[in-house]
Design an enzyme around this catalytic site. Structure first.
Site, PDB file in Angstrom:
ATOM      1  N   LYS A  47     -32.291  34.674 -23.750  1.00  0.00           N
ATOM      2  CA  LYS A  47     -30.844  34.594 -23.954  1.00  0.00           C
ATOM      3  C   LYS A  47     -30.117  35.366 -22.850  1.00  0.00           C
ATOM      4  CE  LYS A  47     -27.374  34.815 -27.554  1.00  0.00           C
ATOM      5  NZ  LYS A  47     -26.842  35.677 -28.588  1.00  0.00           N
TER       6      LYS A  47
ATOM      7  N   ALA B 262     -16.650  46.375 -38.734  1.00  0.00           N
ATOM      8  CA  ALA B 262     -16.081  45.233 -39.470  1.00  0.00           C
ATOM      9  C   ALA B 262     -15.427  44.272 -38.495  1.00  0.00           C
ATOM     10  CB  ALA B 262     -15.074  45.733 -40.494  1.00  0.00           C
TER      11      ALA B 262
ATOM     12  N   GLY C 234     -20.017  41.599 -38.096  1.00  0.00           N
ATOM     13  CA  GLY C 234     -20.114  42.496 -39.254  1.00  0.00           C
ATOM     14  C   GLY C 234     -19.474  41.861 -40.476  1.00  0.00           C
TER      15      GLY C 234
ATOM     16  N   ALA D 241     -18.527  33.667 -34.460  1.00  0.00           N
ATOM     17  CA  ALA D 241     -17.380  34.040 -35.288  1.00  0.00           C
ATOM     18  C   ALA D 241     -16.373  34.771 -34.423  1.00  0.00           C
ATOM     19  CB  ALA D 241     -17.836  34.939 -36.431  1.00  0.00           C
TER      20      ALA D 241
HETATM   21  P1  NAP Z   1     -16.394  42.822 -32.466  1.00  0.00           P
HETATM   22  O1  NAP Z   1     -15.705  41.694 -33.165  1.00  0.00           O
HETATM   23  O2  NAP Z   1     -15.700  43.502 -31.339  1.00  0.00           O
HETATM   24  O3  NAP Z   1     -16.754  43.904 -33.579  1.00  0.00           O
HETATM   25  C1  NAP Z   1     -17.313  45.131 -33.290  1.00  0.00           C
HETATM   26  C2  NAP Z   1     -16.865  46.094 -34.369  1.00  0.00           C
HETATM   27  O4  NAP Z   1     -17.585  47.333 -34.220  1.00  0.00           O
HETATM   28  C3  NAP Z   1     -15.371  46.428 -34.299  1.00  0.00           C
HETATM   29  O5  NAP Z   1     -14.823  46.202 -35.567  1.00  0.00           O
HETATM   30  C4  NAP Z   1     -15.370  47.913 -33.944  1.00  0.00           C
HETATM   31  O6  NAP Z   1     -14.338  48.628 -34.534  1.00  0.00           O
HETATM   32  C5  NAP Z   1     -16.677  48.357 -34.566  1.00  0.00           C
HETATM   33  N1  NAP Z   1     -17.120  49.662 -34.086  1.00  0.00           N
HETATM   34  C6  NAP Z   1     -17.348  50.056 -32.819  1.00  0.00           C
HETATM   35  N2  NAP Z   1     -17.730  51.353 -32.794  1.00  0.00           N
HETATM   36  C7  NAP Z   1     -17.750  51.772 -34.079  1.00  0.00           C
HETATM   37  C8  NAP Z   1     -18.045  53.010 -34.705  1.00  0.00           C
HETATM   38  N3  NAP Z   1     -18.414  54.072 -34.001  1.00  0.00           N
HETATM   39  N4  NAP Z   1     -17.976  53.097 -36.056  1.00  0.00           N
HETATM   40  C9  NAP Z   1     -17.578  52.011 -36.786  1.00  0.00           C
HETATM   41  N5  NAP Z   1     -17.284  50.818 -36.249  1.00  0.00           N
HETATM   42  C10 NAP Z   1     -17.365  50.692 -34.911  1.00  0.00           C
HETATM   43  O7  NAP Z   1     -17.815  42.380 -31.929  1.00  0.00           O
HETATM   44  P2  NAP Z   1     -18.701  41.117 -32.375  1.00  0.00           P
HETATM   45  O8  NAP Z   1     -18.150  39.890 -31.737  1.00  0.00           O
HETATM   46  O9  NAP Z   1     -18.929  41.114 -33.847  1.00  0.00           O
HETATM   47  O10 NAP Z   1     -20.053  41.451 -31.611  1.00  0.00           O
HETATM   48  C11 NAP Z   1     -21.017  42.394 -32.064  1.00  0.00           C
HETATM   49  C12 NAP Z   1     -22.304  42.139 -31.275  1.00  0.00           C
HETATM   50  O11 NAP Z   1     -22.808  40.860 -31.652  1.00  0.00           O
HETATM   51  C13 NAP Z   1     -22.072  42.061 -29.757  1.00  0.00           C
HETATM   52  O12 NAP Z   1     -23.146  42.609 -29.069  1.00  0.00           O
HETATM   53  C14 NAP Z   1     -21.970  40.564 -29.492  1.00  0.00           C
HETATM   54  O13 NAP Z   1     -22.339  40.210 -28.168  1.00  0.00           O
HETATM   55  C15 NAP Z   1     -22.982  40.030 -30.507  1.00  0.00           C
HETATM   56  N6  NAP Z   1     -22.743  38.628 -30.889  1.00  0.00           N
HETATM   57  C16 NAP Z   1     -21.499  38.229 -31.297  1.00  0.00           C
HETATM   58  C17 NAP Z   1     -21.304  36.907 -31.672  1.00  0.00           C
HETATM   59  C18 NAP Z   1     -19.951  36.400 -32.160  1.00  0.00           C
HETATM   60  O14 NAP Z   1     -19.806  35.199 -32.387  1.00  0.00           O
HETATM   61  N7  NAP Z   1     -18.946  37.238 -32.347  1.00  0.00           N
HETATM   62  C19 NAP Z   1     -22.383  35.999 -31.620  1.00  0.00           C
HETATM   63  C20 NAP Z   1     -23.632  36.444 -31.204  1.00  0.00           C
HETATM   64  C21 NAP Z   1     -23.807  37.776 -30.832  1.00  0.00           C
HETATM   65  P3  NAP Z   1     -12.843  48.651 -33.961  1.00  0.00           P
HETATM   66  O15 NAP Z   1     -12.207  47.416 -34.498  1.00  0.00           O
HETATM   67  O16 NAP Z   1     -12.343  49.899 -34.591  1.00  0.00           O
HETATM   68  O17 NAP Z   1     -12.944  48.697 -32.477  1.00  0.00           O
END
Ligand code: NAP
Length: 305
Positions: A184, A10, A14, A131
């Site tokens: 990318k 989340a 997510g 985001a």
């Molecule tokens: P994020 O905000 O750090 O979210 C990752 C989530 O995964 C955290 O809530 C984390 O929980 C959870 N998680 C990790 N291990 C887990 C497990 N075993 N069980 C349940 N939950 C778990 O990351 P994000 O920015 O959304 O990025 C996700 C991916 O998308 C990355 O590879 C990123 O490079 C890519 N991406 C992101 C964006 C963006 O704008 N954010 C854009 C393009 C691509 P905790 O909070 O408990 O640590």
């Protein structure tokens, strides 16, 4: 009745997906890391998405990985370095016809997950949506974009793309998802590490044009050698265009380092350098960039894997 969307993680992406699916009336279930995370999630009214300054909260049901309900459709929205371990915890719950959508940036984590689950369909995604987490359970939709989805082993799109359409998630089925992911990755390798090392916004790389050009030449060689000539085409021109278009932004790697967060280096520059080694390609500037970045991360007490 549509299939339940399980969303693992989340965090920023997510929440961005879960809230839009829930808003469209689709069934969604969040999978949180553990009981502590679940307890703090349950203390709030649900997931909040802030879009153009307006916040909306959606009461999405959540569970932990040890819940017993079978999973047929799983959106994997954790960081690349968490994906393999997170999926291992859920392997017993996946149905034989399960489909996974892997949102991870870079390369390497998708293959690791797919190798763990030879019978599941793994769909790779590449997203330009942006985001960030304002606080736990509250995410700001910062940049509109697109998500490309594809399956290198199976060209037919899944029927549930209609659900993404209904949820207002801009997307396209891509016959060449690996080309997109490689492209990318190359853009990321040419820009992000240098913004960390020179401590600058993307636009600050205008002052390091030679360094950028040298990296682009080596990355072009790498892509061609890895059977990705389409991803290599006019790479330098696109890198320069991205630097110009995002001049005021800090790269995601810059932001991770500035906030003391682990980076996804191993799935970006690290993946590129390992691929070069495998092909016995000598790319001195790319390798030197990795050494400098690893030293920088170590000096800041951050993991370099
Ligand atoms: P994020 O905000 O750090 O979210 C990752 C989530 O995964 C955290 O809530 C984390 O929980 C959870 N998680 C990790 N291990 C887990 C497990 N075993 N069980 C349940 N939950 C778990 O990351 P994000 O920015 O959304 O990025 C996700 C991916 O998308 C990355 O590879 C990123 O490079 C890519 N991406 C992101 C964006 C963006 O704008 N954010 C854009 C393009 C691509 P905790 O909070 O408990 O640590």
């Amino acid at each position: 009745m549509s299939t339940l969307w399980h969303v693992l993680g989340a965090g920023s992406l997510g929440t961005l997906w879960a809230t839009r699916l829930a808003r469209a009336g689709l069934p969604v279930r969040l999978i949180l890391r553990d009981q502590t995370r679940l307890a703090s999630y349950l203390a709030a009214p649900g997931l909040t998405l802030v879009e153009q300054g307006q916040a909306h909260t959606y009461p999405v049901i959540a569970e932990t990985p040890d819940s017993r309900e079978p999973i047929r459709r799983l959106l994997v929205a954790c960081k690349a370095y968490d994906a393999e371990g997170a999926i291992a915890q859920l392997a017993q719950r996946l149905t034989p016809d399960a489909e996974l959508i892997l949102l991870q940036n870079g390369l390497g984590s998708q293959d690791a997950v797919a190798a763990q689950l030879p019978h599941a369909r793994c769909i790779f995604a590449s997203s330009t949506e942006g985001a960030f987490r304002e606080s736990n359970g509250r995410v700001v939709f910062a940049g509109h974009g697109y998500t490309w989805l594809g399956d290198a082993n199976h060209p037919l799109p899944p029927l549930w793309l209609d659900e993404l359409h209904a949820a207002g998630i801009p997307h396209e089925w891509s016959a060449d998802i690996l080309t997109r992911l490689w492209r990318k990755l190359a853009l990321n390798c040419a820009i992000n590490p240098l913004t960390v090392l020179h401590h600058c916004r993307n636009g600050g790389l205008h002052d390091h044009q030679c360094e950028v050009a040298t990296l682009c030449a080596e990355l072009t060689q790498l892509l061609e050698c890895c059977g990705q000539p389409a991803a290599a085409q006019d790479l330098q021109t696109e890198v320069e265009r991205v630097i110009q278009a995002t001049a005021a932004n800090y790269s995601s790697m810059y932001q991770d380092v500035a906030n003391g967060r682990r980076t996804e280096i191993s799935y970006l520059l690290g993946y590129a350098c390992r691929a070069a080694l495998r092909h016995q390609l000598n790319l001195p500037h790319l390798q030197q960039l990795q050494v400098r970045l690893v030293n920088h991360l170590n000096a800041h007490g951050l993991p370099s894997d």
